[in-house]
Design a protein around this motif. Structure first.
Motif, short mmCIF file in Angstrom:
data_model
loop_
_atom_site.label_atom_id
_atom_site.label_comp_id
_atom_site.label_asym_id
_atom_site.label_seq_id
_atom_site.Cartn_x
_atom_site.Cartn_y
_atom_site.Cartn_z
N THR A 235 0.82 -1.21 0.00
CA THR A 235 0.00 0.00 0.00
C THR A 235 0.86 1.26 0.00
O THR A 235 0.65 2.18 -0.80
CB THR A 235 -0.92 0.01 1.23
N THR A 236 1.84 1.32 0.90
CA THR A 236 2.67 2.52 1.02
C THR A 236 3.52 2.75 -0.22
O THR A 236 3.85 3.90 -0.55
CB THR A 236 3.58 2.43 2.25
N SER A 237 3.86 1.68 -0.93
CA SER A 237 4.70 1.83 -2.13
C SER A 237 3.95 2.52 -3.27
O SER A 237 4.56 3.03 -4.20
CB SER A 237 5.19 0.46 -2.60
N ALA A 241 1.25 7.51 -6.35
CA ALA A 241 0.33 7.36 -7.48
C ALA A 241 -1.13 7.48 -7.07
O ALA A 241 -2.00 7.69 -7.90
CB ALA A 241 0.56 6.00 -8.16
N LEU A 242 -1.39 7.38 -5.76
CA LEU A 242 -2.77 7.35 -5.29
C LEU A 242 -3.30 8.70 -4.86
O LEU A 242 -4.50 8.84 -4.63
CB LEU A 242 -2.88 6.37 -4.10
N LEU A 243 -2.42 9.69 -4.76
CA LEU A 243 -2.88 10.99 -4.28
C LEU A 243 -3.97 11.57 -5.18
O LEU A 243 -4.94 12.16 -4.68
CB LEU A 243 -1.69 11.95 -4.18
N ALA A 244 -3.82 11.40 -6.48
CA ALA A 244 -4.81 11.93 -7.40
C ALA A 244 -6.13 11.17 -7.34
O ALA A 244 -7.16 11.67 -7.77
CB ALA A 244 -4.28 11.89 -8.83
N VAL A 400 -6.23 0.43 -10.97
CA VAL A 400 -5.74 -0.87 -10.47
C VAL A 400 -5.04 -0.75 -9.12
O VAL A 400 -5.30 -1.53 -8.21
CB VAL A 400 -4.83 -1.54 -11.52
N PRO A 401 -4.13 0.24 -8.92
CA PRO A 401 -3.51 0.35 -7.59
C PRO A 401 -4.52 0.59 -6.48
O PRO A 401 -4.40 0.04 -5.38
CB PRO A 401 -2.56 1.55 -7.75
N VAL A 402 -5.54 1.40 -6.77
CA VAL A 402 -6.59 1.65 -5.78
C VAL A 402 -7.34 0.36 -5.49
O VAL A 402 -7.65 0.04 -4.33
CB VAL A 402 -7.55 2.75 -6.27
N SER A 403 -7.64 -0.37 -6.54
CA SER A 403 -8.37 -1.64 -6.38
C SER A 403 -7.61 -2.60 -5.48
O SER A 403 -8.21 -3.30 -4.65
CB SER A 403 -8.62 -2.27 -7.75
N ASN A 404 -6.29 -2.64 -5.65
CA ASN A 404 -5.49 -3.55 -4.84
C ASN A 404 -5.57 -3.21 -3.35
O ASN A 404 -5.54 -4.10 -2.50
CB ASN A 404 -4.02 -3.49 -5.29
#
Length: 545
Positions: A235-237, A241-244, A400-404
């Motif tokens: 998650t932290t990695s 990319a998740l800020l947006a 996809v990163p959010v989904s994970n």
């Protein structure tokens, strides 16, 4: 020096820290007798802290996490297969089987429908996704599309093709269908011929498998430390990319938590007539494990085991909960597909009418049938929904990163829905043990009626009292102490037949979530998980018949 130079000091430090945490858990368990539920949640917190201390450099622990998941997943298929056969052959009523089956599917789909309506009701007014620029990625989108299957193939996959392949692939629906057909055949043949040997074979096989499940389940707190650490690292990695996409991430967490605890809590209180706090306290280890593993299938043995501690009947727990790993699944097949669809619709500025949203909800509900209870399911289900309604699949790639990450609370919501539906079906079919629920409400777990434990530690036999619902996923026989108990205190203690006194000097007590079998000299004090200990729920009534 050449060999030593290849050793990663960080990995060594991580493993050493993990061993220290394992020792801490063992001490809390053995010395302080910490409740299994609290121990599992504490283990999750320790795992998260471990990842943060080492800045996410905990990849070396993946080996331990994968070993645990492989061990418990290996038991899922045989667990479902023999449990369903054993339960149906004991019930012996096709009418009751239909009642349990139809109610199970109905309630599981209803929980997903609630999740879909709730998500649309929140995401649409918030205009989530408006103003966000999504980048097309057609190459990755092609991969996502390849993971989906047309509707006719989905339906075809429901039915068995090769039982060996179905068992090895943990394909839940074909396994359930095969086991159900075989059990019905055994019941039908039993009306003309003696099939007691066949029934006894599956009953005893079930006991052995539950015993094995118990061994693996005992490793859960240690495994959750590792799984919590590796999940947090993943998650932290992805934080930058998740800020947006922070809005959809936060909303995904919030909606799944509401679905897991508020929606299911209301269903428990007003439909199952079970105190939500008591129930959630009992199933907390399953919820924490689901959060860490992101796999409903890997959590299945623990879900079934914990259901028994609040009085859910073994027949229902063994039937409804496995179905919940592939049908319904409100987190991965309800919240996330709808949330990602609304996000994409607003990002593209599409004008969706109320009728279009109704169609989206229906497609989302249908796509939840046959969803696999394994990590990564949410994005595949979302791809199915996008394909069906004509949204560009390539716009799912940035999500996809959010989904994970949202997969963690989504899986927890899935497991919560499955165990809640099992409680509802158990109540509606008369398979609920109110006495066990009362004991759980009072903060203790008791044994079944029939074996009376004396204050001095000995036990005397009580009259045989047939009891409809079992304690735990398998239960304790009404007036029998079977071979697993005998094994816990030595070969000298033999199973007790109905109507005979229990071996003097043997005490049978329940400590928190563990069944403790103990000799007076304390020579062997072996805790066995309630509901996974292989004690037959129907031994007394079967022998009486």
């Amino acid at each position: 020096m050449g060999a030593l130079s290849n050793i990663d000091p960080t990995a060594v430090a991580v493993w050493a820290s993990a061993v220290v945490l394992f020792a801490l858990i063992a001490v809390l368990r053995a010395v302080f007798k910490l409740n299994f539920s609290l121990l599992t949640v504490l283990a999750l917190g320790l795992g998260i802290a471990l990842s943060l201390v080492f800045d996410g450099q905990v990849d070396s622990l993946n080996l331990l996490g994968n070993i645990y998941i492989n061990l418990i997943t290996a038991l899922v298929a045989p667990l479902i297969f023999v449990s369903i056969i054993s339960s149906i052959t004991y019930v012996g009523s096709l009418k009751k089987l239909r009642s349990i089956g139809l109610r199970s599917v109905g309630w599981l789909l209803l929980t997903n429908l609630i999740a879909i309506v709730m998500t649309l009701g929140v995401a649409i007014p918030l205009h989530i996704g408006s103003g966000v620029k999504l980048v097309d990625d057609e190459s990755t989108a092609g991969f996502l599309t390849s993971q989906t299957a047309p509707l006719d193939q989905v339906i075809l996959n429901f039915f068995p093709k090769n039982i060996v392949g179905d068992l090895s692939g943990n394909r839940v629906v074909p396994i359930i269908i095969t086991a159900t057909v075989l059990a019905i055949a055994i019941v039908s043949v039993g009306r003309q011929k003696d099939v007691s040997i066949v029934k006894r074979f599956f009953e005893q096989t079930k006991d052995v498998i539950y015993k094995a499940v118990g061994y693996v389940v005992e490793l859960t707190p240690y495994a959750v430390v590792v799984l919590g650490a590796t999940s947090t690292a993943a998650t932290t990695s992805k934080a930058d990319a998740l800020l947006a996409l922070l809005s959809i991430l936060v909303l995904g967490f919030v909606l799944n938590i509401i679905q897991a605890f508020v929606v299911n809590g209301l269903l428990l209180k007003f439909v199952a007539h079970v105190p939500p706090l008591t129930f959630f306290k009992a199933v907390l280890p399953a919820q924490a494990t689901a959060f860490a593993t992101q796999s409903s299938v890997a959590t299945l043995p623990l879900s079934i085991r914990q259901l028994g501690t609040v009085g859910v009947g073994a027949d229902v727990a063994n039937f409804t909960t496995p179905i919940g790993t592939t049908i319904g699944m409100p987190g991965c097949a309800g919240v996330w597909p709808m949330l990602s669809a609304v996000f994409t619709i607003n990002a593209l500025g599409l004008g969706y009418s109320p009728v279009s949203y109704v169609a989206l909800a229906v497609i989302g509900l249908l796509s939840s049938i046959g969803t696999a209870g394994v990590p990564g399911t949410a994005i595949v289900t979302a791809t199915t929904v996008f394909t069906a309604v004509g949204l560009p699949v390539q716009l799912l790639v940035p999500l996809v990163p959010v989904s994970n990450i949202v997969g963690m609370p989504s899986t927890m919501a899935n497991v919560s829905a499955a165990v809640t539906c099992a409680a509802i079906v158990s109540r509606q079919t008369g398979e609920f043990d109110e006495g066990v629920l009362d004991s759980a409400r009072a903060g203790r777990h008791r044994h079944r009626a029939g074996v009376v434990v004396s204050p001095a530690g000995g036990a005397v036999a009580a009259p045989v009292v047939p009891v409809a619902a079992p304690l735990g996923a398998v239960g304790v026989a009404a007036s029998v102490v079977p071979s697993p108990v005998a094994a816990g205190v030595g070969a000298a203690h033999k199973p007790v037949q109905p109507g005979f006194a229990v071996t003097p000097g043997l005490s049978l007590t329940l400590h928190q979530s563990m069944l403790r079998v103990q000799a007076d000299d304390d020579a062997d004090d072996a805790p066995v998980p309630v509901g996974a200990c292989g004690i037959s729920a129907h031994a007394a009534t079967a022998k009486a018949a």
